[in-house]
Motif scaffolding. Structure first.
Motif, PDB file in Angstrom:
ATOM      1  N   THR A 122      -7.968   5.470  -6.652  1.00 13.91           N
ATOM      2  CA  THR A 122      -8.498   4.680  -7.767  1.00 13.91           C
ATOM      3  C   THR A 122      -7.634   3.457  -8.050  1.00 13.91           C
ATOM      4  O   THR A 122      -8.134   2.437  -8.518  1.00 13.91           O
ATOM      5  CB  THR A 122      -8.622   5.532  -9.053  1.00 13.91           C
ATOM      6  N   GLY A 123      -6.331   3.534  -7.748  1.00 10.42           N
ATOM      7  CA  GLY A 123      -5.424   2.424  -8.049  1.00 10.42           C
ATOM      8  C   GLY A 123      -5.338   1.380  -6.963  1.00 10.42           C
ATOM      9  O   GLY A 123      -5.066   0.210  -7.238  1.00 10.42           O
ATOM     10  N   VAL A 124      -5.566   1.753  -5.704  1.00 12.94           N
ATOM     11  CA  VAL A 124      -5.348   0.836  -4.587  1.00 12.94           C
ATOM     12  C   VAL A 124      -6.299  -0.360  -4.623  1.00 12.94           C
ATOM     13  O   VAL A 124      -5.947  -1.464  -4.177  1.00 12.94           O
ATOM     14  CB  VAL A 124      -5.474   1.584  -3.239  1.00 12.94           C
ATOM     15  N   ILE A 125      -7.489  -0.176  -5.203  1.00 19.97           N
ATOM     16  CA  ILE A 125      -8.464  -1.265  -5.247  1.00 19.97           C
ATOM     17  C   ILE A 125      -7.952  -2.424  -6.084  1.00 19.97           C
ATOM     18  O   ILE A 125      -8.336  -3.589  -5.889  1.00 19.97           O
ATOM     19  CB  ILE A 125      -9.827  -0.740  -5.800  1.00 19.97           C
ATOM     20  N   ASN A 126      -7.044  -2.123  -7.022  1.00 19.20           N
ATOM     21  CA  ASN A 126      -6.468  -3.130  -7.913  1.00 19.20           C
ATOM     22  C   ASN A 126      -5.866  -4.294  -7.122  1.00 19.20           C
ATOM     23  O   ASN A 126      -6.115  -5.457  -7.405  1.00 19.20           O
ATOM     24  CB  ASN A 126      -5.392  -2.445  -8.771  1.00 19.20           C
ATOM     25  N   GLY A 127      -5.049  -3.973  -6.102  1.00 16.77           N
ATOM     26  CA  GLY A 127      -4.407  -5.016  -5.316  1.00 16.77           C
ATOM     27  C   GLY A 127      -5.182  -5.413  -4.077  1.00 16.77           C
ATOM     28  O   GLY A 127      -5.054  -6.533  -3.573  1.00 16.77           O
ATOM     29  N   ALA A 128      -6.008  -4.486  -3.557  1.00 13.40           N
ATOM     30  CA  ALA A 128      -6.747  -4.773  -2.324  1.00 13.40           C
ATOM     31  C   ALA A 128      -7.924  -5.704  -2.566  1.00 13.40           C
ATOM     32  O   ALA A 128      -8.320  -6.473  -1.677  1.00 13.40           O
ATOM     33  CB  ALA A 128      -7.226  -3.460  -1.697  1.00 13.40           C
ATOM     34  N   LEU A 129      -8.502  -5.643  -3.759  1.00 17.87           N
ATOM     35  CA  LEU A 129      -9.744  -6.375  -4.038  1.00 17.87           C
ATOM     36  C   LEU A 129      -9.640  -7.885  -3.817  1.00 17.87           C
ATOM     37  O   LEU A 129     -10.539  -8.476  -3.198  1.00 17.87           O
ATOM     38  CB  LEU A 129     -10.207  -6.064  -5.469  1.00 17.87           C
ATOM     39  N   PRO A 130      -8.581  -8.563  -4.299  1.00 15.37           N
ATOM     40  CA  PRO A 130      -8.521 -10.014  -4.072  1.00 15.37           C
ATOM     41  C   PRO A 130      -8.540 -10.397  -2.586  1.00 15.37           C
ATOM     42  O   PRO A 130      -9.163 -11.401  -2.208  1.00 15.37           O
ATOM     43  CB  PRO A 130      -7.193 -10.420  -4.732  1.00 15.37           C
ATOM     44  N   TYR A 131      -7.858  -9.612  -1.730  1.00 18.22           N
ATOM     45  CA  TYR A 131      -7.823  -9.903  -0.292  1.00 18.22           C
ATOM     46  C   TYR A 131      -9.146  -9.517   0.372  1.00 18.22           C
ATOM     47  O   TYR A 131      -9.611 -10.180   1.299  1.00 18.22           O
ATOM     48  CB  TYR A 131      -6.670  -9.155   0.362  1.00 18.22           C
ATOM     49  N   SER A 150      -2.510 -12.948   5.784  1.00 19.82           N
ATOM     50  CA  SER A 150      -3.152 -12.604   7.048  1.00 19.82           C
ATOM     51  C   SER A 150      -4.414 -11.785   6.807  1.00 19.82           C
ATOM     52  O   SER A 150      -4.481 -10.977   5.885  1.00 19.82           O
ATOM     53  CB  SER A 150      -2.192 -11.817   7.952  1.00 19.82           C
ATOM     54  N   GLY A 151      -5.413 -11.998   7.632  1.00 20.14           N
ATOM     55  CA  GLY A 151      -6.679 -11.304   7.475  1.00 20.14           C
ATOM     56  C   GLY A 151      -6.530  -9.799   7.653  1.00 20.14           C
ATOM     57  O   GLY A 151      -5.776  -9.342   8.514  1.00 20.14           O
ATOM     58  N   GLY A 152      -7.249  -9.040   6.824  1.00 26.72           N
ATOM     59  CA  GLY A 152      -7.235  -7.592   6.957  1.00 26.72           C
ATOM     60  C   GLY A 152      -6.026  -6.897   6.368  1.00 26.72           C
ATOM     61  O   GLY A 152      -5.852  -5.691   6.588  1.00 26.72           O
ATOM     62  N   VAL A 153      -5.213  -7.614   5.578  1.00 30.27           N
ATOM     63  CA  VAL A 153      -4.025  -6.974   4.999  1.00 30.27           C
ATOM     64  C   VAL A 153      -4.429  -5.825   4.073  1.00 30.27           C
ATOM     65  O   VAL A 153      -3.714  -4.827   3.938  1.00 30.27           O
ATOM     66  CB  VAL A 153      -3.152  -8.022   4.262  1.00 30.27           C
ATOM     67  N   TRP A 154      -5.609  -5.917   3.465  1.00 28.46           N
ATOM     68  CA  TRP A 154      -6.091  -4.875   2.561  1.00 28.46           C
ATOM     69  C   TRP A 154      -6.361  -3.557   3.289  1.00 28.46           C
ATOM     70  O   TRP A 154      -6.314  -2.487   2.686  1.00 28.46           O
ATOM     71  CB  TRP A 154      -7.356  -5.334   1.830  1.00 28.46           C
ATOM     72  N   ARG A 155      -6.639  -3.636   4.597  1.00 33.33           N
ATOM     73  CA  ARG A 155      -6.902  -2.403   5.354  1.00 33.33           C
ATOM     74  C   ARG A 155      -5.650  -1.525   5.424  1.00 33.33           C
ATOM     75  O   ARG A 155      -5.750  -0.293   5.391  1.00 33.33           O
ATOM     76  CB  ARG A 155      -7.406  -2.751   6.753  1.00 33.33           C
ATOM     77  N   TRP A 156      -4.490  -2.158   5.527  1.00 37.35           N
ATOM     78  CA  TRP A 156      -3.236  -1.387   5.529  1.00 37.35           C
ATOM     79  C   TRP A 156      -2.993  -0.730   4.174  1.00 37.35           C
ATOM     80  O   TRP A 156      -2.422   0.358   4.091  1.00 37.35           O
ATOM     81  CB  TRP A 156      -2.071  -2.295   5.905  1.00 37.35           C
ATOM     82  N   MET A 157      -3.432  -1.388   3.112  1.00 35.66           N
ATOM     83  CA  MET A 157      -3.304  -0.798   1.772  1.00 35.66           C
ATOM     84  C   MET A 157      -4.135   0.487   1.662  1.00 35.66           C
ATOM     85  O   MET A 157      -3.704   1.471   1.051  1.00 35.66           O
ATOM     86  CB  MET A 157      -3.763  -1.804   0.714  1.00 35.66           C
ATOM     87  N   LEU A 158      -5.326   0.460   2.270  1.00 34.02           N
ATOM     88  CA  LEU A 158      -6.263   1.577   2.123  1.00 34.02           C
ATOM     89  C   LEU A 158      -5.941   2.761   3.035  1.00 34.02           C
ATOM     90  O   LEU A 158      -6.180   3.917   2.669  1.00 34.02           O
ATOM     91  CB  LEU A 158      -7.693   1.100   2.405  1.00 34.02           C
TER      92      LEU A 158
END
Length: 475
Positions: free
Chosen positions: A44-53, A182-190
């Motif tokens: 539930t928390g990870v979307i907070n930072g992943a969403l902008p990317y 860099s593109g796809g940085v949010w994938r590492w977050m998830l």
């Protein structure tokens, strides 16, 4: 039976101290089961930072942004009732094992999602696991715990939830700083969420089933064996006697599903209270901070990178406040604690709205809003959230405890879903100040509801509490 009798009965079962081996076993069960809470918090928390990317890579609009965020919440609503029903029918342990698989599949699906549509579906699957865990883990812990330690042990799950959110905020900031734009940085977050899912699955393979669920299925010898793992032998036998008597009574009344909510007046009234507790926890607006905290801080005046880093303060205060809340639960009653938390969050939201309205853009407004979000989370995570999940795991009858909490959690997650879906549009349409003023008004209604309807649950065994609530809501 009056409150004094309840306390004496609970005390009678706690006169003999458990052995070190028994205490150690209880700690291990708690740690393993609460990995479900850790996953709940991280996902539930990870979307907070992943969403902008993610917005740039997937081409999200304000509407699809709300869909990505809230699809998890819609899944959680369905997962809560399905998980509660499944845990009553198949057992708490087996349900948690199933949820671990869903956590893994959902996290992997989000990580690899090529389009917005796939992301929404994967987040929905993840929501099924989050909703199921939000019900099954607290019920499992409540049913394994001794009465005098139930508050502390059940709220360890809340501690793991906020720890998961802190882990998400921290890893988001680190990955963003290392990966940059860099593109796809949010994938590492998830993808990080797949690791605790594996730990949960392997851990629950060697954990026992809930003794109260076993008793509700008339499997009394097995229930006694589990109780002996987490109690002294004398206390295990005394507790089984109390549990088995109630199980027989519930079986005679056929408690256990939708029909009871319709036809049994005291159960129906109890469900009303459960729904109210669930709504009260959500209409504080807590998840606007959890899901959109980075954007709120950016709007207040922080740069994007500074907002990600500053948002870690929200995670840290949530963990510290939960530690304090666990300590407090052993010393004060649940109901006044809930009211104080409600008052504190309402005042903090009022000041967020005022500061956003009257202070000029810049560092002054940015740090004033950050201070109020930290204050808000101190009251929310230190009082409201621990008490909410604890009371929902306590108040329902044994044979429908998973189902009852599941239905209440549906209301909680649907409220969460609506708020998560409309929050970006509200801020866009009426501004952040007016949006938070709406939460302030809702806080006033919540305080009135808690004062009038919510019962006290501290200091009773689950069986004594059921008898007391049956008598109270039958009259």
């Amino acid at each position: 039976m009056n409150v004094r009798d309840d306390t004496l009965q609970a005390s009678a079962l706690t006169t003999d101290a458990p052995s070190p081996a028994v205490s150690r076993r209880l700690r291990v069960i708690t740690v393993v089961a609460t990995f479900g809470g850790l996953l709940f918090g991280y996902d539930t928390g990870v979307i907070n930072g992943a969403l902008p990317y993610m917005t740039d890579d997937l081409g999200l609009t304000p509407v699809t942004e709300g869909m990505v965020t809230s699809s998890l919440l819609l899944g959680a609503a369905l997962g809560a009732v399905a998980g509660g029903r499944l845990s009553d029918a198949r057992g708490r342990r087996r349900t948690i094992l199933t949820l671990a698989v869903l956590f893994f599949v959902g996290a992997l699906g989000c990580t690899l999602a090529p389009t917005t549509a796939v992301m929404v579906v994967a987040r929905f699957v993840l929501g099924l696991a989050v909703g199921g865990a939000s019900v099954t883990v607290p019920v499992y812990l409540a049913e394994v715990s001794p009465a005098e330690r139930r508050g502390a042990l059940v709220t360890r799950n809340e501690l793991m939830i906020v720890s998961g959110q802190l882990l998400a905020f921290t890893s988001n900031a680190i990955i963003a700083n290392v990966g940059g734009e860099s593109g796809g940085v949010w994938r590492w977050m998830l993808v990080i969420a797949t690791v605790p899912a594996v730990v949960l699955w392997f851990g629950m393979l060697v954990m026992p089933e809930s003794p109260r669920w076993l008793a509700s299925q008339s499997r009394f010898p097995e229930a006694l064996e589990v109780l002996k793992q987490v109690r002294s032998e004398a206390r295990a036998e005394a507790e089984l006697s109390e549990v088995s008597a109630l199980a027989v009574k519930d079986e005679q009344e056929k408690l256990g599903g939708w029909q009871d909510i319709k036809s049994v007046p005291w159960v129906r009234r109890l469900m009303f209270v459960g729904f109210g507790i669930a709504i009260v926890q959500q209409i504080t607006g807590v998840n606007t901070i959890m899901y959109y905290g980075t954007q709120i801080l950016t709007d207040a005046g922080f740069t994007s990178d500074s907002a990600l880093t500053a948002n870690i303060a929200n995670g840290v205060i949530s963990v510290l406040a939960t530690f304090f809340g666990i300590w407090l639960l052993g010393r004060v009653n649940r109901r006044p604690m809930l009211m104080v938390g409600q008052l504190g969050t309402t005042v903090a939201l009022l000041f967020i709205g005022v500061f956003s309205l009257v202070l000029p853009a810049g560092d002054g407004r940015a740090y004033a809003v950050l201070a109020m979000t930290v204050t808000f989370l101190a009251f929310q995570q230190g009082a409201i959230s621990p008490v909410t999940w604890l009371m929902l795991s306590e108040i329902f009858p044994m044979r429908m405890r998973g189902f009852g909490m599941g239905v209440a959690a549906v209301v909680l997650w649907l409220t969460n879903f609506v708020i998560g879906l409309v929050f970006p549009s509200l801020v866009d349409g009426i501004g952040i100040s007016s949006t938070f003023f709406l939460f302030v008004v809702a806080g006033g209604f919540s305080l009135a509801f808690v004062k009038r309807y919510v019962p006290e649950t501290r200091g009773r065994t689950l069986e004594t509490l059921e008898a007391e609530l049956r008598a109270r809501f039958s009259s």
